[in-house]
Scaffold this motif. Structure first.
Motif, PDB file in Angstrom:
ATOM      1  N   LEU A 452      49.804 -23.046  40.424  1.00  0.00           N
ATOM      2  CA  LEU A 452      49.757 -22.102  39.304  1.00  0.00           C
ATOM      3  C   LEU A 452      48.694 -21.036  39.539  1.00  0.00           C
ATOM      4  O   LEU A 452      48.922 -19.839  39.283  1.00  0.00           O
ATOM      5  N   ALA A 453      47.540 -21.439  40.030  1.00  0.00           N
ATOM      6  CA  ALA A 453      46.465 -20.481  40.312  1.00  0.00           C
ATOM      7  C   ALA A 453      46.896 -19.466  41.372  1.00  0.00           C
ATOM      8  O   ALA A 453      46.548 -18.281  41.293  1.00  0.00           O
ATOM      9  N   ALA A 454      47.651 -19.919  42.376  1.00  0.00           N
ATOM     10  CA  ALA A 454      48.153 -18.998  43.412  1.00  0.00           C
ATOM     11  C   ALA A 454      49.053 -17.932  42.799  1.00  0.00           C
ATOM     12  O   ALA A 454      48.982 -16.746  43.159  1.00  0.00           O
ATOM     13  N   ILE A 455      49.900 -18.328  41.854  1.00  0.00           N
ATOM     14  CA  ILE A 455      50.801 -17.379  41.191  1.00  0.00           C
ATOM     15  C   ILE A 455      50.008 -16.371  40.365  1.00  0.00           C
ATOM     16  O   ILE A 455      50.262 -15.158  40.403  1.00  0.00           O
ATOM     17  N   VAL A 456      49.004 -16.856  39.625  1.00  0.00           N
ATOM     18  CA  VAL A 456      48.171 -15.974  38.806  1.00  0.00           C
ATOM     19  C   VAL A 456      47.418 -14.974  39.681  1.00  0.00           C
ATOM     20  O   VAL A 456      47.284 -13.793  39.341  1.00  0.00           O
ATOM     21  N   GLU A 457      46.942 -15.422  40.832  1.00  0.00           N
ATOM     22  CA  GLU A 457      46.242 -14.526  41.753  1.00  0.00           C
ATOM     23  C   GLU A 457      47.151 -13.407  42.229  1.00  0.00           C
ATOM     24  O   GLU A 457      46.727 -12.244  42.321  1.00  0.00           O
ATOM     25  N   MET A 458      48.394 -13.716  42.546  1.00  0.00           N
ATOM     26  CA  MET A 458      49.321 -12.683  43.015  1.00  0.00           C
ATOM     27  C   MET A 458      49.609 -11.654  41.930  1.00  0.00           C
ATOM     28  O   MET A 458      49.890 -10.488  42.222  1.00  0.00           O
ATOM     29  N   ILE A 459      49.509 -12.051  40.660  1.00  0.00           N
ATOM     30  CA  ILE A 459      49.799 -11.119  39.556  1.00  0.00           C
ATOM     31  C   ILE A 459      48.563 -10.303  39.181  1.00  0.00           C
ATOM     32  O   ILE A 459      48.634  -9.079  39.053  1.00  0.00           O
ATOM     33  N   TRP A 460      47.417 -10.967  38.992  1.00  0.00           N
ATOM     34  CA  TRP A 460      46.226 -10.296  38.459  1.00  0.00           C
ATOM     35  C   TRP A 460      45.080 -10.182  39.458  1.00  0.00           C
ATOM     36  O   TRP A 460      43.993  -9.730  39.091  1.00  0.00           O
ATOM     37  N   GLY A 461      45.286 -10.561  40.695  1.00  0.00           N
ATOM     38  CA  GLY A 461      44.207 -10.499  41.669  1.00  0.00           C
ATOM     39  C   GLY A 461      43.664  -9.090  41.869  1.00  0.00           C
ATOM     40  O   GLY A 461      44.364  -8.092  41.661  1.00  0.00           O
ATOM     41  N   VAL A 462      42.384  -9.001  42.264  1.00  0.00           N
ATOM     42  CA  VAL A 462      41.696  -7.718  42.448  1.00  0.00           C
ATOM     43  C   VAL A 462      41.430  -7.500  43.937  1.00  0.00           C
ATOM     44  O   VAL A 462      40.879  -8.375  44.611  1.00  0.00           O
ATOM     45  N   ALA A 463      41.829  -6.343  44.443  1.00  0.00           N
ATOM     46  CA  ALA A 463      41.616  -6.010  45.855  1.00  0.00           C
ATOM     47  C   ALA A 463      40.187  -5.502  46.035  1.00  0.00           C
ATOM     48  O   ALA A 463      39.934  -4.296  46.116  1.00  0.00           O
ATOM     49  N   ALA A 464      39.234  -6.427  46.115  1.00  0.00           N
ATOM     50  CA  ALA A 464      37.811  -6.060  46.153  1.00  0.00           C
ATOM     51  C   ALA A 464      37.255  -5.979  47.571  1.00  0.00           C
ATOM     52  O   ALA A 464      36.077  -5.661  47.745  1.00  0.00           O
ATOM     53  N   GLU A 465      38.089  -6.231  48.565  1.00  0.00           N
ATOM     54  CA  GLU A 465      37.586  -6.295  49.942  1.00  0.00           C
ATOM     55  C   GLU A 465      36.979  -4.962  50.394  1.00  0.00           C
ATOM     56  O   GLU A 465      37.522  -3.887  50.162  1.00  0.00           O
ATOM     57  N   ARG A 466      35.774  -5.070  51.001  1.00  0.00           N
ATOM     58  CA  ARG A 466      35.038  -3.960  51.611  1.00  0.00           C
ATOM     59  C   ARG A 466      34.654  -2.860  50.613  1.00  0.00           C
ATOM     60  O   ARG A 466      34.309  -1.751  51.035  1.00  0.00           O
ATOM     61  N   LYS A 467      34.692  -3.129  49.326  1.00  0.00           N
ATOM     62  CA  LYS A 467      34.337  -2.126  48.316  1.00  0.00           C
ATOM     63  C   LYS A 467      32.966  -2.435  47.731  1.00  0.00           C
ATOM     64  O   LYS A 467      32.627  -3.609  47.507  1.00  0.00           O
ATOM     65  N   PRO A 468      32.151  -1.403  47.442  1.00  0.00           N
ATOM     66  CA  PRO A 468      30.880  -1.646  46.758  1.00  0.00           C
ATOM     67  C   PRO A 468      31.118  -2.318  45.410  1.00  0.00           C
ATOM     68  O   PRO A 468      32.150  -2.102  44.770  1.00  0.00           O
ATOM     69  N   LEU A 469      30.157  -3.128  44.976  1.00  0.00           N
ATOM     70  CA  LEU A 469      30.302  -3.815  43.697  1.00  0.00           C
ATOM     71  C   LEU A 469      30.533  -2.838  42.557  1.00  0.00           C
ATOM     72  O   LEU A 469      31.296  -3.106  41.624  1.00  0.00           O
ATOM     73  N   GLU A 470      29.876  -1.673  42.628  1.00  0.00           N
ATOM     74  CA  GLU A 470      29.998  -0.679  41.554  1.00  0.00           C
ATOM     75  C   GLU A 470      31.376  -0.031  41.529  1.00  0.00           C
ATOM     76  O   GLU A 470      31.789   0.521  40.504  1.00  0.00           O
ATOM     77  N   ALA A 471      32.111  -0.108  42.659  1.00  0.00           N
ATOM     78  CA  ALA A 471      33.487   0.401  42.686  1.00  0.00           C
ATOM     79  C   ALA A 471      34.475  -0.654  42.194  1.00  0.00           C
ATOM     80  O   ALA A 471      35.523  -0.331  41.636  1.00  0.00           O
ATOM     81  N   VAL A 472      34.145  -1.930  42.401  1.00  0.00           N
ATOM     82  CA  VAL A 472      35.003  -3.014  41.926  1.00  0.00           C
ATOM     83  C   VAL A 472      34.919  -3.136  40.407  1.00  0.00           C
ATOM     84  O   VAL A 472      35.925  -3.343  39.720  1.00  0.00           O
ATOM     85  N   ALA A 473      33.708  -3.001  39.869  1.00  0.00           N
ATOM     86  CA  ALA A 473      33.494  -3.076  38.418  1.00  0.00           C
ATOM     87  C   ALA A 473      32.410  -2.065  38.046  1.00  0.00           C
ATOM     88  O   ALA A 473      31.250  -2.228  38.427  1.00  0.00           O
ATOM     89  N   ARG A 474      32.789  -1.019  37.332  1.00  0.00           N
ATOM     90  CA  ARG A 474      31.854   0.042  36.964  1.00  0.00           C
ATOM     91  C   ARG A 474      30.728  -0.507  36.080  1.00  0.00           C
ATOM     92  O   ARG A 474      30.989  -1.207  35.105  1.00  0.00           O
ATOM     93  N   PRO A 475      29.459  -0.214  36.422  1.00  0.00           N
ATOM     94  CA  PRO A 475      28.343  -0.682  35.581  1.00  0.00           C
ATOM     95  C   PRO A 475      28.484  -0.202  34.137  1.00  0.00           C
ATOM     96  O   PRO A 475      28.923   0.930  33.886  1.00  0.00           O
ATOM     97  N   LEU A 476      28.112  -1.048  33.199  1.00  0.00           N
ATOM     98  CA  LEU A 476      28.185  -0.669  31.792  1.00  0.00           C
ATOM     99  C   LEU A 476      27.214   0.446  31.461  1.00  0.00           C
ATOM    100  O   LEU A 476      27.422   1.207  30.518  1.00  0.00           O
ATOM    101  N   SER A 477      26.145   0.570  32.242  1.00  0.00           N
ATOM    102  CA  SER A 477      25.127   1.584  31.994  1.00  0.00           C
ATOM    103  C   SER A 477      25.387   2.887  32.756  1.00  0.00           C
ATOM    104  O   SER A 477      24.573   3.816  32.701  1.00  0.00           O
ATOM    105  N   LEU A 478      26.514   2.964  33.455  1.00  0.00           N
ATOM    106  CA  LEU A 478      26.831   4.163  34.232  1.00  0.00           C
ATOM    107  C   LEU A 478      27.067   5.351  33.303  1.00  0.00           C
ATOM    108  O   LEU A 478      27.768   5.247  32.291  1.00  0.00           O
TER     109      LEU A 478
END
Length: 481
Positions: A452-478
């Motif tokens: 089930l977790a594998a299926i959920v990952e394919m639907i809602w997974g985030v392509a975060a590879e090689r990206k800065p943390l601030e690009a994966v999730a924008r800081p709330l204080s930005l």
């Protein structure tokens, strides 16, 4: 939002950290902080390996369900510690908390060695778990914020896989101290817990070299401190011949510093703005927590009850199991940064779930001996170890820096509470029935959660590879341009 100042701050600190090559500094961070997983692996393995000794102890004489209960207390403590210390980590800083949590672990695991009954054993195991749970949030957030983006996936998985180095140490220690010809059984298991105390004391001094997270400092308006730390890091790289591009040429971020993030905004971020990511993180954490806690906390009980392995020989069966768990993240980890997060996370979850279901069928039909069962579990957890590491990686990189530690704590706590706390007790009781079919039912449930977790990952997974943390999730204080 609680602003530290009304002024807007421009910073290049995150970009400067991400442009660094891998160096001695990163190795030190990975070792001194990542050793937390070695400690946890040591604790979990000792708890599993000494199960037979606790049953045979003339003073304690625990039953299988008592041992499962004590494991559940450990996990309950981990949940409480993760949430409490996670909240403090985002407010007070990463560095202070990874000393506090390690100190709690040291005191509590030492106290466990002097337990005199079930109640005292459960209490000290719960406090030990609280220290380890707090470590997860403080340490994971620090590692994520220190390691350059292009190395983040492999590093995080490798560090999480080091849990099983602790597993091997625990297995080796149990072989020595639980051998009845060497030590009295009621003394051996007590010495086993002192192994963790000795290792933790060494780690405490190693951490004195780790600075506060510059990203955390910037968010809290302490730009000068952050710049000084990054300057010192860069100076050491240049002294070792590294050629670094001019930091002033990097694109700056504009932030409005804050003293802390109110819990209301944390709730809104997790359950409104990022609800899809929250569902993803919960599913991954719950599935892997159930799989690991159900099987490994009762690993020794399966070997002793169904395969009649002497309790003091269990450590020999843990070695290959631990090896598979270490090699999985090391060998598969680079693929999470190259092929990508979504396909690799989905693959490792699905593979481990399907293999577990197949091995359960062989187990229920009594087609395996102890060595064959161990070999199959080694293969399953080669993939499951990478999957579990990816769950922690996901939880720690897909949410804003201001709430990173508390987000890690929430997912660890939720996964452990929902998927982990009752699992050892449940499997302890299933094993106590003596019915292979009952245990097989538990295996099938765990396998279903992983698929089930594998299926959920394919639907809602985030392509975060090689990206800065601030690009994966924008800081709330930005501050938006």
């Amino acid at each position: 939002m609680q602003d530290a100042t009304n002024e807007i701050l421009e910073t290049r600190v995150p970009a400067r950290l991400d442009r660094l090559p891998w160096g001695r500094f990163h190795t030190l961070v990975a070792v001194a902080l990542g050793i937390t997983w070695v400690l946890d692996g040591l604790e979990v393995t000792l708890a599993g390996s000494i199960a037979g000794a606790l049953e045979a102890s003339p003073r304690l004489h625990f039953s299988a369900s008592d041992i499962g209960l004590a494991s559940s207390f450990y996990l309950t403590g981990a949940v409480i510690g993760a949430l409490g210390f996670g909240w403090m980590t985002d407010r007070l800083g990463r560095r202070l908390l990874f000393f506090i949590t390690l100190g709690l672990y040291l005191i509590s695991t030492t106290a466990t060695a002097f337990s005199w009954n079930l109640e005292s054993f459960c209490l000290f195991r719960m406090l030990t778990g609280a220290g380890i749970g707090g470590e997860y949030s403080a340490v994971n957030s620090t590692i994520q914020e220190m390691i350059p983006a292009r190395y983040r996936g492999w590093t995080d998985l490798a560090i999480n896989g080091s849990f099983w180095i602790g597993g091997a140490l625990g297995a080796a220690g149990s072989i020595v101290v639980l051998e009845p010809s060497r030590l009295d059984p009621d003394v051996g298991w007590r010495l086993a817990f002192l192994i963790g105390s000795a290792l933790g004391l060494v780690i405490f001094f190693l951490r004195t070299w780790i600075p506060e997270s510059p990203r955390w400092l910037v968010i809290h308006g302490r730009e000068a401190e952050a710049e000084k730390i990054v300057d010192e890091i860069e100076t050491k790289f240049r002294l070792r011949g590294a050629a670094l591009e001019d930091g002033s040429a990097l694109k700056p971020m504009r932030l409005r510093p804050r003293t802390h993030t109110p819990l209301g905004q944390v709730f809104q971020t997790l359950f409104v703005a990022f609800r899809g990511r929250t569902l993803l993180g919960l599913t991954l954490m719950i599935a892997q927590a159930f799989l690991y806690n159900a099987i490994f906390f009762t690993y020794a009980l399966v070997l002793t009850n169904f395969y009649h392995v002497p309790s003091y020989h269990v450590g020999w069966y843990i070695f290959p199991f631990a090896l598979g768990n270490v090699l999985g993240p090391l060998l598969l980890g680079p693929l999470f940064d190259s092929i990508g997060r979504k396909p690799m996370i989905a693959f490792t979850y699905a593979a481990s779930g399907l293999l577990l279901a197949g091995s359960g069928w062989l187990f229920v039909d009594d087609l395996l001996d102890a060595a064959e069962q161990t070999f199959i579990w080694t293969v399953i957890f080669f993939f499951a170890s990478a999957a579990a590491g990816a769950a922690y990686l996901t939880a720690s990189e897909i949410f804003p820096v201001e709430i990173r530690a508390l987000a890690i704590a929430f997912f660890y706590a939720a996964g452990t509470a929902i998927g982990g706390v009752g699992a050892p007790f449940l499997f302890g009781n299933l094993i106590e029935t003596g019915s292979r079919a009952s245990v097989f039912g538990g295996y099938l449930f765990g396998a279903g959660l992983m698929v089930l977790a594998a299926i959920v990952e394919m639907i809602w997974g985030v392509a975060a590879e090689r990206k800065p943390l601030e690009a994966v999730a924008r800081p709330l204080s930005l501050v938006q341009d």
